[in-house]
Design an enzyme around this catalytic site. Structure first.
Site, short mmCIF file in Angstrom:
data_model
loop_
_atom_site.label_atom_id
_atom_site.label_comp_id
_atom_site.label_asym_id
_atom_site.label_seq_id
_atom_site.Cartn_x
_atom_site.Cartn_y
_atom_site.Cartn_z
N HIS A 26 0.83 -1.20 0.00
CA HIS A 26 0.00 0.00 0.00
C HIS A 26 0.87 1.26 0.00
O HIS A 26 0.68 2.16 -0.84
CB HIS A 26 -0.91 -0.02 1.24
CG HIS A 26 -1.84 1.14 1.32
ND1 HIS A 26 -3.19 1.04 1.04
CD2 HIS A 26 -1.64 2.45 1.65
CE1 HIS A 26 -3.77 2.22 1.20
NE2 HIS A 26 -2.85 3.09 1.57
N GLU A 27 1.82 1.31 0.92
CA GLU A 27 2.67 2.50 1.01
C GLU A 27 3.65 2.59 -0.15
O GLU A 27 3.93 3.68 -0.65
CB GLU A 27 3.42 2.51 2.35
CG GLU A 27 2.52 2.53 3.58
CD GLU A 27 1.53 3.69 3.56
OE1 GLU A 27 1.86 4.76 2.99
OE2 GLU A 27 0.42 3.54 4.10
N HIS A 30 1.93 4.18 -3.12
CA HIS A 30 1.92 5.64 -3.00
C HIS A 30 3.27 6.22 -3.43
O HIS A 30 3.34 7.18 -4.22
CB HIS A 30 1.65 6.05 -1.55
CG HIS A 30 0.24 5.89 -1.11
ND1 HIS A 30 -0.84 6.31 -1.85
CD2 HIS A 30 -0.29 5.37 0.04
CE1 HIS A 30 -1.97 6.06 -1.19
NE2 HIS A 30 -1.65 5.48 -0.04
#
Length: 219
Positions: A26-27, A30
């Site tokens: 997820h990170e 980004h």
């Protein structure tokens, strides 16, 4: 020991593996999209990596095990590096939740393949694998849906910030200070049980039905 945990102790290994991978991806999503649009802030801080240590927040990770919710370390984003800040901002924000949707889809696909073609070979491990994939799929779907909620500081809130006029965005930025209170109300009061979780569960079930329809020929 179970009474101190939100999930049964027997499922902890599956949950921990899922959380490490899901939070990391997820990170990283980004960070990667921000980097592709010209912002190397996360890269300079060593966040453009698959190393989970760089992405996991110790307290946020422990909290999800004992309370059912938590967080990873947010990726730093400097909008000044974006040539088209609003477009880049939306894509950076949505990249994280989409990564969780993709992970859930991959998990569902592997589970279908296992049942369609590999159950005899994996018979000795079938129960454990079923539990693992179930946690993997459901947790990633919840992360996908939860992060799209229009609440600060979630990705859904960031997406809306980049879609509304500058004047509205300024007011939304001021309202961020109330984000903690909103989360406190949702998770401490019955409001979460009556509103938040039924909504997330309904969204999760709808996506699972879509996955089932996609893989119907193999089911």
């Amino acid at each position: 020991m179970d009474r101190f945990l939100y999930y049964p102790l027997s499922l902890m290994p599956y949950l921990v593996i899922t959380l490490i991978v899901s939070f990391t991806m997820h990170e990283l999503a980004h960070a990667y999209v921000a980097y592709k649009f010209g912002d190397d802030t996360a890269k300079k801080q060593g966040r453009l990596t698959l190393n989970p240590i760089k992405h996991l927040d110790p307290f946020g990770t422990i909290l999800i095990l004992v309370a059912g919710f938590g967080w990873a370390r947010p990726i730093p984003v400097n909008r000044r590096f974006f040539k088209k800040p609003r477009l880049a901002g939306v894509l950076v924000s949505i990249a994280g939740p989409v990564s969780n949707l993709i992970l859930a889809f991959i998990g569902f696909f592997l589970l279908v393949l296992m049942h369609a073609y590999g159950m005899e070979m994996l018979a000795a491990f079938s129960t454990g694998l079923d539990q693992f994939f179930s946690i993997w799929i459901q947790l990633n779907l919840v992360l996908f849906l939860f992060n799209l909620l229009p609440l600060p500081p979630l990705d859904g809130y960031r997406i809306i910030e980049d879609l509304v006029p500058p004047g509205v965005r300024a007011k939304m930025t001021q309202a961020e200070s109330y984000g903690f209170i909103v989360f406190l109300v949702l998770f401490v009061t019955p409001l979460g049980s009556y509103v938040l979780w039924p909504m997330l569960n309904a969204g999760r079930d709808s996506i699972l039905k879509l996955f089932s329809a996609i893989f119907q020929p193999l089911l």
